[in-house]
Write a protein that holds these residues in place. Structure first.
Motif, PDB file in Angstrom:
ATOM      1  N   HIS A 168       0.850  -1.201   0.000  1.00  0.00           N
ATOM      2  CA  HIS A 168       0.000   0.000   0.000  1.00  0.00           C
ATOM      3  C   HIS A 168       0.877   1.240   0.000  1.00  0.00           C
ATOM      4  O   HIS A 168       2.099   1.140   0.084  1.00  0.00           O
ATOM      5  CB  HIS A 168      -1.003  -0.022   1.155  1.00  0.00           C
ATOM      6  CG  HIS A 168      -0.405   0.032   2.540  1.00  0.00           C
ATOM      7  ND1 HIS A 168       0.383  -0.973   3.050  1.00  0.00           N
ATOM      8  CD2 HIS A 168      -0.514   0.962   3.513  1.00  0.00           C
ATOM      9  CE1 HIS A 168       0.734  -0.651   4.291  1.00  0.00           C
ATOM     10  NE2 HIS A 168       0.220   0.517   4.593  1.00  0.00           N
ATOM     11  N   HIS A 177       1.477   3.795   2.023  1.00  0.00           N
ATOM     12  CA  HIS A 177       2.029   4.512   3.177  1.00  0.00           C
ATOM     13  C   HIS A 177       3.555   4.507   3.146  1.00  0.00           C
ATOM     14  O   HIS A 177       4.179   3.521   2.774  1.00  0.00           O
ATOM     15  CB  HIS A 177       1.508   3.907   4.486  1.00  0.00           C
ATOM     16  CG  HIS A 177       0.052   4.183   4.731  1.00  0.00           C
ATOM     17  ND1 HIS A 177      -0.740   3.422   5.543  1.00  0.00           N
ATOM     18  CD2 HIS A 177      -0.749   5.177   4.241  1.00  0.00           C
ATOM     19  CE1 HIS A 177      -1.975   3.928   5.561  1.00  0.00           C
ATOM     20  NE2 HIS A 177      -2.003   4.981   4.771  1.00  0.00           N
ATOM     21  N   ASP A 212       5.868   4.248   5.310  1.00  0.00           N
ATOM     22  CA  ASP A 212       6.670   3.253   6.042  1.00  0.00           C
ATOM     23  C   ASP A 212       6.798   1.937   5.264  1.00  0.00           C
ATOM     24  O   ASP A 212       7.490   1.022   5.695  1.00  0.00           O
ATOM     25  CB  ASP A 212       6.109   3.001   7.456  1.00  0.00           C
ATOM     26  CG  ASP A 212       4.659   2.560   7.465  1.00  0.00           C
ATOM     27  OD1 ASP A 212       3.855   3.122   6.694  1.00  0.00           O
ATOM     28  OD2 ASP A 212       4.317   1.643   8.243  1.00  0.00           O
ATOM     29  N   HIS A 213       6.149   1.848   4.084  1.00  0.00           N
ATOM     30  CA  HIS A 213       6.243   0.648   3.254  1.00  0.00           C
ATOM     31  C   HIS A 213       6.951   0.898   1.923  1.00  0.00           C
ATOM     32  O   HIS A 213       7.112  -0.024   1.131  1.00  0.00           O
ATOM     33  CB  HIS A 213       4.856   0.046   3.015  1.00  0.00           C
ATOM     34  CG  HIS A 213       4.228  -0.397   4.301  1.00  0.00           C
ATOM     35  ND1 HIS A 213       4.174  -1.707   4.695  1.00  0.00           N
ATOM     36  CD2 HIS A 213       3.693   0.329   5.317  1.00  0.00           C
ATOM     37  CE1 HIS A 213       3.606  -1.784   5.900  1.00  0.00           C
ATOM     38  NE2 HIS A 213       3.305  -0.552   6.296  1.00  0.00           N
ATOM     39  N   HIS A 256      -7.533  -1.579   5.051  1.00  0.00           N
ATOM     40  CA  HIS A 256      -6.581  -0.961   5.994  1.00  0.00           C
ATOM     41  C   HIS A 256      -7.112   0.426   6.334  1.00  0.00           C
ATOM     42  O   HIS A 256      -6.628   1.426   5.826  1.00  0.00           O
ATOM     43  CB  HIS A 256      -5.206  -0.911   5.317  1.00  0.00           C
ATOM     44  CG  HIS A 256      -4.125  -0.227   6.084  1.00  0.00           C
ATOM     45  ND1 HIS A 256      -4.065  -0.201   7.462  1.00  0.00           N
ATOM     46  CD2 HIS A 256      -3.028   0.460   5.653  1.00  0.00           C
ATOM     47  CE1 HIS A 256      -2.994   0.478   7.833  1.00  0.00           C
ATOM     48  NE2 HIS A 256      -2.352   0.891   6.759  1.00  0.00           N
ATOM     49  N   ASP A 294      -0.305  -4.034   5.874  1.00  0.00           N
ATOM     50  CA  ASP A 294      -1.127  -3.590   7.001  1.00  0.00           C
ATOM     51  C   ASP A 294      -2.591  -3.942   6.751  1.00  0.00           C
ATOM     52  O   ASP A 294      -3.111  -3.783   5.647  1.00  0.00           O
ATOM     53  CB  ASP A 294      -1.014  -2.069   7.171  1.00  0.00           C
ATOM     54  CG  ASP A 294       0.391  -1.644   7.541  1.00  0.00           C
ATOM     55  OD1 ASP A 294       1.251  -2.523   7.729  1.00  0.00           O
ATOM     56  OD2 ASP A 294       0.617  -0.418   7.639  1.00  0.00           O
ATOM     57  N   HIS A 329      -5.419  -1.459  11.860  1.00  0.00           N
ATOM     58  CA  HIS A 329      -4.365  -2.406  12.269  1.00  0.00           C
ATOM     59  C   HIS A 329      -4.942  -3.490  13.184  1.00  0.00           C
ATOM     60  O   HIS A 329      -6.076  -3.393  13.638  1.00  0.00           O
ATOM     61  CB  HIS A 329      -3.246  -1.665  13.003  1.00  0.00           C
ATOM     62  CG  HIS A 329      -2.461  -0.742  12.126  1.00  0.00           C
ATOM     63  ND1 HIS A 329      -1.641  -1.200  11.126  1.00  0.00           N
ATOM     64  CD2 HIS A 329      -2.378   0.616  12.091  1.00  0.00           C
ATOM     65  CE1 HIS A 329      -1.077  -0.160  10.509  1.00  0.00           C
ATOM     66  NE2 HIS A 329      -1.511   0.954  11.075  1.00  0.00           N
TER      67      HIS A 329
END
Ligand SMILES: [Zn+2]
Ligand SMILES: [Zn+2]
Length: 320
Positions: free
Chosen positions: A97, A99, A101-102, A180, A203, A252
């Motif tokens: 996805h 975001h 942090d990915h 998510h 996530d 989450h």
């Protein structure tokens, strides 16, 4: 007490890479480049995976690349120079996805990278095209979107339910939509090699909280692979401890919901087959103190025979 149980669980089917690498042509090698669900930008969701004995990997998410490879070299999970390993051994990226942090590691390290595919659901690839590789946010290293297109990366859309080869590797992939923070979408990737499989979930929230049936559908799809003994490992997130109120989960899982989903999956298989699957816990959110609570709640709440793995950055896992 937990300390005594844990190594036994781990060594049941997930071995240190080096000693077992040549054993069979089944299973996978996984090198976690980043395992955390936030804060520490040097350790965010990203997992290199290859068939056992092969050095042709893809990256499942790409929150952290360089710092993770560095750590893997320090721990002797990988040999060589970090940039070269990224250039030569990572054959493509699978992004769950949009975001940061990915995918931050992929973007930041793109100037030194070589040409390869970025795989994802069309809606996820559109986020890369329209929000990141835009020349406003970063140079457009991809083959679509804002001009000029540097065409180092090729977007490879994965339509749900179809199986696609992962170029440059001996693996294939099938994508499933996840919820998510409904209606925001994330993805599960089923990675196949011969008749071995590993399932990576980006996530995701629980169906009951998300008002969704995405996990129920995914479990139905993959349950036969568990029953057949072919699905070796499932990467699943547990971001928060049980104390986190449901309305503050933001798409989450917490241990209680994680176990609830697992019992739904187990009901579709059988006990004997189910306990052979390793569950790799991803995306636990900092601070360290809270992360320890999540781990404790998972270990104390788990059924006796359930195999839980807590991956560490740079530390190679072999999944049989
Ligand atoms: Zn996310
Ligand atoms: Zn995340």
């Amino acid at each position: 007490m937990f300390k005594k149980i844990l190594p036994a669980i781990i060594f049941f089917s997930v071995y240190a890479c080096n000693s077992w690498a040549q054993e069979t042509d089944k299973g996978f090698t996984v090198i976690p480049l980043g395992v955390k669900g936030g804060d520490d930008e040097s350790n965010l969701s990203s997992y290199m995976i290859a068939p056992k004995g092969s050095d042709k990997y893809v990256c499942l998410d790409a929150g952290t690349i360089n710092a993770g490879i560095q750590k893997a070299i320090d721990l002797k999970s990988l040999k060589g120079i970090s940039e070269e390993i990224q250039r030569r051994q990572i054959k493509g990226y699978l992004i769950s996805h949009g975001h940061l942090d990915h995918l931050a590691g992929l973007i930041i390290n793109s100037p030194a990278d070589t040409a390869k595919n970025i795989y994802g659901l069309p809606s996820v690839l559109n986020i890369l095209r329209d929000k990141y590789f835009t020349w406003d946010a970063w140079a457009n290293f991809a083959n679509e979107g804002e001009k000029p297109q540097l065409k180092k990366y090729t977007y490879f859309p994965l339509l749900e339910g179809n199986t696609y080869p992962l170029e440059g590797t001996d693996m294939n992939v099938k994508a499933f939509e996840l919820s998510h923070g409904n209606p925001y979408k994330s993805t599960a990737f089923l990675i196949g090699h011969n008749d071995s499989y590993a399932l990576y979930l980006g996530d995701t929230g629980a169906d009951e909280i998300e008002k969704s049936d995405k996990l129920a559908k995914l479990w139905q799809n993959i349950a036969p692979l568990i029953t057949a003994g072919q699905l070796k490992a499932i990467f699943l997130e547990v971001s928060f401890p049980n104390e986190q109120p449901d309305k503050l989960l933001f798409g989450h899982l917490k241990p209680k919901l994680f176990f609830n989903e697992l019992s739904k999956l187990e009901a579709l298989t059988n006990e004997k087959a189910f306990k052979k699957v390793s569950f790799i816990i991803t995306h636990v959110k900092p601070p360290q103190k809270t992360a320890e609570i999540v781990k404790r709640q998972l270990i104390s709440g788990k059924p006796k025979d359930l195999k839980l793995i807590f991956p560490e950055q740079g530390k190679c896992l072999t999944i049989n």
